[in-house]
Design an enzyme around this catalytic site. Structure first.
Site, mmCIF file in Angstrom:
data_model
loop_
_atom_site.group_PDB
_atom_site.id
_atom_site.type_symbol
_atom_site.label_atom_id
_atom_site.label_comp_id
_atom_site.label_asym_id
_atom_site.label_seq_id
_atom_site.Cartn_x
_atom_site.Cartn_y
_atom_site.Cartn_z
ATOM 1 N N GLY A 12 0.813 -1.225 0.000
ATOM 2 C CA GLY A 12 0.000 0.000 0.000
ATOM 3 C C GLY A 12 0.840 1.266 0.000
ATOM 4 N N ARG A 39 -4.861 -10.526 -3.278
ATOM 5 C CA ARG A 39 -4.638 -9.854 -4.568
ATOM 6 C C ARG A 39 -3.150 -9.723 -4.886
ATOM 7 N NH1 ARG A 39 -8.833 -7.017 -2.246
ATOM 8 N NH2 ARG A 39 -7.381 -5.743 -1.065
ATOM 9 N N ARG A 99 -7.705 2.756 17.624
ATOM 10 C CA ARG A 99 -7.194 4.001 18.231
ATOM 11 C C ARG A 99 -7.937 4.428 19.485
ATOM 12 N NH1 ARG A 99 -7.173 7.114 12.573
ATOM 13 N NH2 ARG A 99 -5.356 6.118 11.636
ATOM 14 N N CYS A 128 -3.590 10.834 10.155
ATOM 15 C CA CYS A 128 -2.533 11.743 9.681
ATOM 16 C C CYS A 128 -2.806 13.205 10.018
ATOM 17 C CB CYS A 128 -2.356 11.576 8.172
ATOM 18 S SG CYS A 128 -3.891 11.324 7.281
ATOM 19 N N GLN A 155 -6.377 18.420 2.711
ATOM 20 C CA GLN A 155 -5.763 17.092 2.714
ATOM 21 C C GLN A 155 -5.522 16.536 1.306
ATOM 22 O OE1 GLN A 155 -8.179 16.105 6.785
ATOM 23 N NE2 GLN A 155 -7.297 14.337 5.779
ATOM 24 N N SER A 158 -3.204 11.492 -1.554
ATOM 25 C CA SER A 158 -2.514 10.287 -1.053
ATOM 26 C C SER A 158 -3.061 9.847 0.296
ATOM 27 C CB SER A 158 -1.008 10.527 -0.944
ATOM 28 O OG SER A 158 -0.757 11.532 0.020
ATOM 29 N N GLY A 159 -3.804 10.713 0.982
ATOM 30 C CA GLY A 159 -4.457 10.322 2.230
ATOM 31 C C GLY A 159 -5.483 9.217 1.987
ATOM 32 N N HIS A 241 -0.457 16.985 3.778
ATOM 33 C CA HIS A 241 -1.639 17.677 4.292
ATOM 34 C C HIS A 241 -1.224 19.040 4.844
ATOM 35 C CE1 HIS A 241 -3.702 14.028 3.696
ATOM 36 N NE2 HIS A 241 -3.907 13.632 4.925
ATOM 37 N N ASN A 314 1.842 13.490 4.838
ATOM 38 C CA ASN A 314 0.881 12.598 5.506
ATOM 39 C C ASN A 314 1.286 11.136 5.434
ATOM 40 O OD1 ASN A 314 -0.042 13.582 2.730
ATOM 41 N ND2 ASN A 314 -1.112 11.627 2.877
#
Ligand SMILES: NC(=O)c1ccc[n+]([C@@H]2O[C@H](COP(=O)([O-])OP(=O)(O)OC[C@H]3O[C@@H](n4cnc5c(N)ncnc54)[C@H](OP(=O)(O)O)[C@@H]3O)[C@@H](O)[C@H]2O)c1
Length: 339
Positions: A12, A39, A99, A128, A155, A158-159, A241, A314
């Site tokens: 990723g 995958r 979290r 992020c 933002q 890519s976030g 970001h 980020n």
């Protein structure tokens, strides 16, 4: 102490960077394993000049004494982390799955490194947009006690992971060619547009991304009385970001004091020279680990308000760097950021 290092989600956007950081920071390990979804079966990753197969995430992949750095979607982390811990692994998790669990420390090494000691197998890394904000808040909070934060985020694509980056690239090319493009990660066209909606509707008109900034900030500082009013906006920027932040402190902090506090704080770089057109921007902060602060001003509308602009990569400090720093805390290596 940890025999095997396991990178989950190695294919990723964040996971690929975790690999680069482990190389850059010469992270110690005896064995290393890379996992992703079915995958990616048959794919390879290159680490320290050597090719490794990507293995499929499954319970048998974890062993007693493993240190795991995981960057997967929430639902994947929710399922695999308990079985990894059951098999004796310690998991540093980048997703939002754990979290807010009271048994799971939520750690930013520049802010609350000691929290890592209370882990019961899982340590979470924040969202992020929260991470860069709390790094910037920390020196101000220590000096003047922050009571309230008003933050608007800008933002990057890519976030939203690899697919978000691909959406912005392909969507921009299509828009310029006057062609149709069907976005896979964003609800609206992102090219030449702003989307004031990240995550899903969550609480009193705020989105899940916005409420992460509220709840995670309070948990990291261990202070539920810090009030946060966030607005999260997706912008057509590839990476980094940006945040416009206004803090109100109990004790007034002047611009000069704030500049000194930011400059002395670990993980922060100040770029603040408006007359010479110098301030943090995604194009200058991309691919660096620090949190960049500039445009520092006293609030014209409240006695103890301080406004500033904050930019950070980020994928690095907002994700991979923070997770690798947590792993370094776990193995007792002095955690440093690369400016
Ligand atoms: N992007 C950011 O700026 C950022 C910042 C902070 C935190 N995070 C969090 O970090 C996590 C990863 O984000 P990302 O941006 O790297 O996303 P991404 O680019 O979509 O990567 C997701 C990774 O998870 C793997 N994965 C997906 N489903 C899986 C499954 N069923 N089993 C095993 N592996 C699976 C993918 O493997 P395949 O390639 O095989 O599908 C890929 O390696 C998310 O929870 C995200 O919220 C991201």
């Amino acid at each position: 102490m940890y025999e095997r290092l396991t990178v989950v989600g190695a294919t990723g956007a964040v996971g690929r960077l975790v690999l680069r950081l482990l190389e850059e920071r010469n992270f110690p390990y005896e064995k290393i394993t890379f996992l992703a979804s079915a995958r990616s079966a048959g794919k390879t990753v290159t680490f320290k000049g050597k090719e490794y197969p990507v293995e499929v995430l499954r319970p048998e992949a974890f062993h007693e004494g493993d240190l795991v750095i995981a960057s997967t979607p929430d639902e994947v982390a929710r399922e695999f982390a308990p079985y990894a811990v059951e098999r004796g692994a310690v998991v540093v998790d980048e997703s939002a799955a754990w979290r807010m669990d009271p048994k799971v420390p939520l750690v930013v090494p520049e802010v609350n490194p000691d929290a890592v000691r209370n882990h019961q197998g899982i340590i979470a890394s924040p969202n992020c947009s929260t991470t860069q904000m709390v790094v910037a808040m920390k020196p101000l909070h220590e000096a003047g006690r922050i009571r309230r934060v008003v933050v608007s985020t800008y933002q990057a694509a890519s976030g939203a992971g690899v697919a978000g980056q691909e959406d912005l690239d392909a969507g921009t090319r299509a828009y310029l060619a006057d062609q149709e493009y069907k976005y896979t990660t964003f609800a609206h066209r992102l090219a030449f547009n702003l989307i004031p909606h990240i995550g899903s509707p969550k609480h009193e008109g705020y989105t899940s991304e916005e409420m992460k900034m509220v709840w995670e900030t309070q948990k990291i500082f261990g202070d539920d009385s810090i009030q946060v009013c966030p607005t999260c906006v997706r912008v057509p920027v590839t990476n980094c970001h940006s945040e416009s932040i206004l803090v109100e402190t109990e004790r007034k902090i002047t611009v000069e004091e704030a500049r000194r506090l930011f400059a002395a704080a670990p993980g922060i770089t100040v770029i603040d020279d408006l007359p010479n057109k110098k301030y943090p921007m995604p194009m200058v902060c991309d691919n660096y680990d620090d949190v960049y602060v500039g445009r520092i001003r006293e609030d014209l509308s409240s006695p103890n308000g301080l406004a500033f602009w904050c930019v950070s990569d980020n994928l690095r400090k907002g994700a991979a760097t923070n997770a690798v720093q947590i792993a370094e805390l776990l193995i007792g290596v002095k955690s440093t950021v690369r400016a």
